[in-house]
Design an enzyme around this catalytic site. Structure first.
Site, short mmCIF file in Angstrom:
data_model
loop_
_atom_site.label_atom_id
_atom_site.label_comp_id
_atom_site.label_asym_id
_atom_site.label_seq_id
_atom_site.Cartn_x
_atom_site.Cartn_y
_atom_site.Cartn_z
N LYS A 56 0.84 -1.19 0.00
CA LYS A 56 0.00 0.00 0.00
C LYS A 56 0.89 1.25 0.00
O LYS A 56 1.81 1.37 0.80
CB LYS A 56 -0.90 -0.02 1.25
CG LYS A 56 -2.16 0.81 1.12
CD LYS A 56 -3.10 0.53 2.28
CE LYS A 56 -4.41 1.29 2.11
NZ LYS A 56 -5.35 1.02 3.22
N GLU A 61 -19.09 -4.66 11.54
CA GLU A 61 -20.00 -3.80 12.29
C GLU A 61 -21.04 -4.59 13.08
O GLU A 61 -21.40 -4.21 14.20
CB GLU A 61 -20.70 -2.82 11.34
CG GLU A 61 -19.79 -1.80 10.69
CD GLU A 61 -19.12 -2.31 9.42
OE1 GLU A 61 -18.37 -1.54 8.80
OE2 GLU A 61 -19.35 -3.49 9.05
N ARG A 108 -25.07 -1.07 8.61
CA ARG A 108 -24.78 -2.48 8.42
C ARG A 108 -25.09 -3.31 9.66
O ARG A 108 -25.15 -4.53 9.59
CB ARG A 108 -23.31 -2.68 8.02
CG ARG A 108 -22.83 -1.72 6.95
CD ARG A 108 -21.47 -2.08 6.43
NE ARG A 108 -21.58 -3.02 5.32
CZ ARG A 108 -20.55 -3.68 4.81
NH1 ARG A 108 -19.34 -3.53 5.31
NH2 ARG A 108 -20.72 -4.52 3.80
#
Length: 583
Positions: free
Chosen positions: A280, A365, A393
């Site tokens: 990344k 979540e 969610r």
């Protein structure tokens, strides 16, 4: 420059591998330059440059379906599909979306601002393809962080059962937005680092090729030996046990082996998972050094990596994080829970101060909500810090596990209301409507950063069930901060400006708007009352009764859906029905 010649994916298919590598470097420089002005998701996109090029080089979008999980790592895809000239408008009003957007291009076949949806989408598209008798490829790119989401695991289970032809590209950069947590992350780490497996696999395949083919029996025996080899050197062989052919790991920045691995994957019958290891922030040293910070970044100076921030009051998120530390110092029962958003939710300093009381559960979540419920059941004071858009969610868990049981969970709802550059998938405009309808929930929103502190004090001292405080993604107003925090009476509003021509009920960032309107109306001799309707639920019945008695028209101002919002709530209260206006 090669990049200037690329307008559609077909334009890269005639390039040599050396030219593809040159193109990758040009794309990185382009992204670093453009995002230094607009801001955006820099580190994720720098990490998938070669991988996205390889996908478009080998496969045929939009006939072949490219499904990007979340979608914020799709900038390279946008560049290669004719949208390079629009990057100056990235994340601006009516400009280029920071996520995949179907209305932007025929190459964007799946929209997602929330993680872990790509595999379910891929399965649906593969089934639809087969039922229609078509032959296109379905390719899903998902990050290792997204695999911590339960939805992704549900989809993998179904994919392995159905045995349809589809390709899963696991973009393994060891991070989602924050460093990944959990057993699955540790498992992938074993695969990445197991050099014995890679060497043994290569030697075994070399020996097999040396043996003359003598029918199917030897081939089957070879496959069994190969499987046995995997079990000897890699713990679990988890993906293959789920029914996917596993290929990798392969270096996601080395094009020749990456291209060859993807070609091999394309020949596999049934579902195949290609494990691609990437870095990344690849190619920009500040992003490589701190991919966490550079996941989503504001405008910056290219040479130094210095982020250009405006000077002003702290953001609500920062005030939340600091205040939670102060409250936790006074109450050892307070614990913080976040679904892979420790920095975005302002909890990094809390984690440093209270490492044993900070829980990053990954992109999960639903688990975070029920985990919070159980903590509350056992006498702790859980603070579930979550973006408004992501709390959606966990709706069932909020209803079933927290509110139904009337447990003392505090919800710290960040990014409530409009969020601007992140676009429609991230707008926090639904939480008022769906939380208002749930029994036992208390919902409030501060007018400024000082009131946020008092609301947090209110929440941690509230012992009669779940309570939520929502706050926007903006800087505070700049008011003085009280040293001592005091709880606010539940349901109590406050009058900020008197008047009898009309009453504006406003909350959060809408209060300055209401005050400006009242000021303008006052110059015309029409005095407007401005009320800080800081408790969305319960409402201040005494004040509503007074407004009804005075027959003052009411206007509501809120950043949220009209249906089910606080304005709609007024119509469900007896005194408000007598008002002559309600907006």
């Amino acid at each position: 420059m090669l990049l200037e010649q690329i307008r559609q994916p077909e334009d890269i298919k005639h390039l040599t591998v050396d030219q593809l590598e040159q193109l990758a470097q040009e794309i990185r420089l382009f992204l670093i330059e453009k995002l230094s002005v607009t801001g955006g998701h820099l580190a994720p996109n720098l990490g998938v440059v070669e991988l996205t090029i390889a996908m478009h080089y080998l496969f045929d979008s939009p006939k072949d379906k490219f499904i990007f999980d979340v979608g914020h790592q799709s900038y390279v895809h946008k560049i290669l599909t004719g949208r390079m000239d629009r990057f100056d408008t990235l994340r601006k009003y009516k400009g280029l979306c920071g996520f995949v957007k179907r209305s932007e291009s025929e190459h964007d076949v799946w929209e997602a601002g929330h993680s872990s949806t790509s595999l379910s989408a891929a399965m649906g598209m593969a089934v639809a393809r087969d039922l229609k008798g078509e032959s296109n490829r379905v390719i899903a790119m998902i990050g290792d962080g997204a695999l911590t989401g339960g939805m992704a695991l549900e989809a993998l289970n179904h994919i392995g059962h159905e045995k349809r032809n589809l390709m899963v590209i696991l973009n393994d950069n060891e991070m989602s937005i924050a460093p990944n947590v959990g057993a699955l992350h540790n498992y992938l780490g074993k695969i990445r680092s197991d050099k014995h497996y890679v060497k043994a696999k290569e030697e075994f395949e070399y020996l097999i090729k040396k043996i003359p083919a003598i029918g199917g029996t030897l081939a089957k025996t070879a496959e069994r030996l190969k499987d046995a080899l995997k079990y000897m050197v890699v713990s679990g062989v988890w993906f293959e046990e789920l029914g996917l052919t596993y290929l990798g790991p392969v270096d996601g920045h080395n094009l020749p082996p990456l291209l060859e691995t993807l070609r091999q994957a394309d020949k596999v019958q049934g579902p195949v998972l290609v494990h691609v290891v990437t870095l990344k922030g690849k190619g920009y040293s500040p992003a490589e050094a701190d991919a966490h910070k550079w996941h989503g970044i504001s405008p910056y100076k290219i040479e130094s990596g210095q982020v250009l921030k405006t000077v002003g009051p702290p953001m609500y998120t920062e005030v939340f994080g600091q205040t939670l530390i102060e409250l936790a110092e006074q109450d050892p029962r307070i614990v913080a829970i976040t679904p892979a958003m420790p920095a975005g939710s302002g909890l990094m300093k809390f984690a440093d101060r209270f490492p044993k009381r900070m829980f990053d559960v990954g992109i999960a979540e639903q688990h975070a909500a029920t985990f919070s419920a159980a903590l509350a059941e056992e006498g702790m004071k859980p603070v579930f810090a979550v973006y408004s858009t992501f709390l959606q969610r966990a709706y069932d868990q909020v209803v079933h596990d927290i509110c139904r049981a009337n447990l003392n969970v505090m919800f710290a709802i960040d990014r409530a209301g409009f969020v601007g550059p992140d676009g429609e998938t991230h707008q926090g405009v639904y939480d008022i409507a769906y939380l208002r309808s749930i029994p036992n929930m208390v919902l409030m929103m501060p007018k400024d950063e000082n009131e946020l502190r008092h609301m947090m004090k209110t929440a941690v001292e509230y012992n009669d069930g779940p309570i939520a405080v929502r706050y926007p993604r903006i800087n505070g107003v700049g008011v003085p901060i009280d040293d001592v925090m005091k709880p606010i009476p539940i349901g109590g509003w406050e009058v900020l400006r008197n008047g009898d021509y009309a009453a504006i009920l406003a909350m959060g960032p809408m209060i300055p708007v209401a005050m400006a309107v009242a000021e303008a109306m006052g110059k015309e001799g029409k005095q407007v009352r401005v009320i800080n309707a800081r408790f969305i639920k319960p409402m201040d019945e005494a004040m509503l009764l007074q407004l009804a008695k005075e027959e003052i028209p009411i206007i509501t101002l809120e950043e949220g859906a009209q249906m089910g919002g606080s304005g709609a709530g007024l119509w469900n209260s007896t005194p408000a029905r007598t008002c002559s206006a309600c907006g």
